[in-house]
Design an enzyme around this catalytic site. Sequence first.
Site, PDB file in Angstrom:
ATOM      1  N   ASN A 164       0.834  -1.195   0.000  1.00 52.04           N
ATOM      2  CA  ASN A 164       0.000   0.000   0.000  1.00 52.04           C
ATOM      3  C   ASN A 164       0.870   1.247   0.000  1.00 52.04           C
ATOM      4  O   ASN A 164       1.901   1.292   0.662  1.00 52.04           O
ATOM      5  CB  ASN A 164      -0.905   0.000   1.234  1.00 52.04           C
ATOM      6  CG  ASN A 164      -1.899  -1.148   1.231  1.00 52.04           C
ATOM      7  OD1 ASN A 164      -2.469  -1.470   0.186  1.00 52.04           O
ATOM      8  ND2 ASN A 164      -2.105  -1.775   2.373  1.00 52.04           N
ATOM      9  N   VAL A 199       1.493   2.233   8.267  1.00 49.19           N
ATOM     10  CA  VAL A 199       2.859   2.227   8.797  1.00 49.19           C
ATOM     11  C   VAL A 199       3.775   2.704   7.675  1.00 49.19           C
ATOM     12  O   VAL A 199       3.826   2.091   6.599  1.00 49.19           O
ATOM     13  CB  VAL A 199       3.281   0.823   9.285  1.00 49.19           C
ATOM     14  CG1 VAL A 199       4.730   0.856   9.775  1.00 49.19           C
ATOM     15  CG2 VAL A 199       2.349   0.326  10.390  1.00 49.19           C
ATOM     16  N   HIS A 210       6.451  -2.018   3.360  1.00 55.41           N
ATOM     17  CA  HIS A 210       6.268  -3.427   3.710  1.00 55.41           C
ATOM     18  C   HIS A 210       5.435  -4.097   2.628  1.00 55.41           C
ATOM     19  O   HIS A 210       4.470  -3.530   2.124  1.00 55.41           O
ATOM     20  CB  HIS A 210       5.599  -3.581   5.081  1.00 55.41           C
ATOM     21  CG  HIS A 210       4.408  -2.701   5.278  1.00 55.41           C
ATOM     22  ND1 HIS A 210       4.521  -1.367   5.587  1.00 55.41           N
ATOM     23  CD2 HIS A 210       3.078  -2.969   5.201  1.00 55.41           C
ATOM     24  CE1 HIS A 210       3.311  -0.840   5.700  1.00 55.41           C
ATOM     25  NE2 HIS A 210       2.422  -1.788   5.452  1.00 55.41           N
ATOM     26  N   HIS A 244       2.949  -7.027   2.007  1.00 53.68           N
ATOM     27  CA  HIS A 244       2.054  -8.004   2.628  1.00 53.68           C
ATOM     28  C   HIS A 244       2.108  -9.302   1.814  1.00 53.68           C
ATOM     29  O   HIS A 244       2.029  -9.257   0.581  1.00 53.68           O
ATOM     30  CB  HIS A 244       0.610  -7.516   2.609  1.00 53.68           C
ATOM     31  CG  HIS A 244       0.328  -6.290   3.431  1.00 53.68           C
ATOM     32  ND1 HIS A 244      -0.267  -6.336   4.658  1.00 53.68           N
ATOM     33  CD2 HIS A 244       0.554  -4.982   3.182  1.00 53.68           C
ATOM     34  CE1 HIS A 244      -0.415  -5.113   5.134  1.00 53.68           C
ATOM     35  NE2 HIS A 244       0.069  -4.261   4.259  1.00 53.68           N
TER      36      HIS A 244
HETATM   37  P1  AMP Z   1      -0.512  -1.005   5.945  1.00 49.70           P
HETATM   38  O1  AMP Z   1      -1.943  -0.724   6.322  1.00 49.70           O
HETATM   39  O2  AMP Z   1      -0.321  -1.486   4.560  1.00 49.70           O
HETATM   40  O3  AMP Z   1       0.405   0.154   6.317  1.00 49.70           O
HETATM   41  O4  AMP Z   1      -0.084  -2.236   6.858  1.00 49.70           O
HETATM   42  C1  AMP Z   1       0.401  -2.116   8.157  1.00 49.70           C
HETATM   43  C2  AMP Z   1       0.262  -3.448   8.796  1.00 49.70           C
HETATM   44  O5  AMP Z   1       1.081  -3.499   9.955  1.00 49.70           O
HETATM   45  C3  AMP Z   1      -1.169  -3.772   9.257  1.00 49.70           C
HETATM   46  O6  AMP Z   1      -1.636  -4.943   8.579  1.00 49.70           O
HETATM   47  C4  AMP Z   1      -1.016  -3.994  10.760  1.00 49.70           C
HETATM   48  O7  AMP Z   1      -1.842  -5.016  11.249  1.00 49.70           O
HETATM   49  C5  AMP Z   1       0.466  -4.324  10.885  1.00 49.70           C
HETATM   50  N1  AMP Z   1       1.059  -4.048  12.174  1.00 49.70           N
HETATM   51  C6  AMP Z   1       0.950  -2.924  12.912  1.00 49.70           C
HETATM   52  N2  AMP Z   1       1.654  -3.036  14.051  1.00 49.70           N
HETATM   53  C7  AMP Z   1       2.233  -4.272  14.027  1.00 49.70           C
HETATM   54  C8  AMP Z   1       3.079  -4.993  14.921  1.00 49.70           C
HETATM   55  N3  AMP Z   1       3.497  -4.482  16.075  1.00 49.70           N
HETATM   56  N4  AMP Z   1       3.461  -6.244  14.576  1.00 49.70           N
HETATM   57  C9  AMP Z   1       3.053  -6.790  13.414  1.00 49.70           C
HETATM   58  N5  AMP Z   1       2.263  -6.160  12.521  1.00 49.70           N
HETATM   59  C10 AMP Z   1       1.846  -4.925  12.834  1.00 49.70           C
END
Ligand code: AMP
Length: 114
Positions: A87, A96, A100, A102
């Site tokens: 994303n 975040v 990353h 997914h």
């Molecule tokens: P996005 O919405 O693409 O930025 O994805 C961020 C992802 O990070 C989400 O799917 C969250 O569930 C995941 N996330 C947030 N905090 C953590 C954490 N501490 N450990 C593992 N995943 C996390």
Amino acid sequence: MSDCLFCKMVAGEIPADVVYEDDDVLAFRDINPQAPTHVLVIPKEHMATINDLSAVDAQIMGRLFLAAKKVAEQEGIADVGYRTVMNCNEDAGQTVFHIHLHVLGGRRMTWPPG
Ligand code: AMP
Ligand code: ZN
């Protein structure tokens, strides 16, 4: 970056359920999984969004996909199939701001995505 959640996971300051790691990449289970397998593959070096990439980042982006392939094999979903998603910014739902990838699998995905 000191205030970045995923940089803190790379540094070991916040726990992560790590499923794959090498010199450049860390892969760990998403804390709020959207599928039976939901792993996030990140570069160890901080980069906020796809928009911040430049030509020198081409190799690390390829490494994210090579790690995703390994994770899919480990999870037993390589042959049945899986989805990779990255994303970028608000409309895509990025929450975040450390890039990353997914890796989602273990159930039938729908298209178009929500
Ligand atoms: P996005 O919405 O693409 O930025 O994805 C961020 C992802 O990070 C989400 O799917 C969250 O569930 C995941 N996330 C947030 N905090 C953590 C954490 N501490 N450990 C593992 N995943 C996390
Ligand atoms: Zn970071």
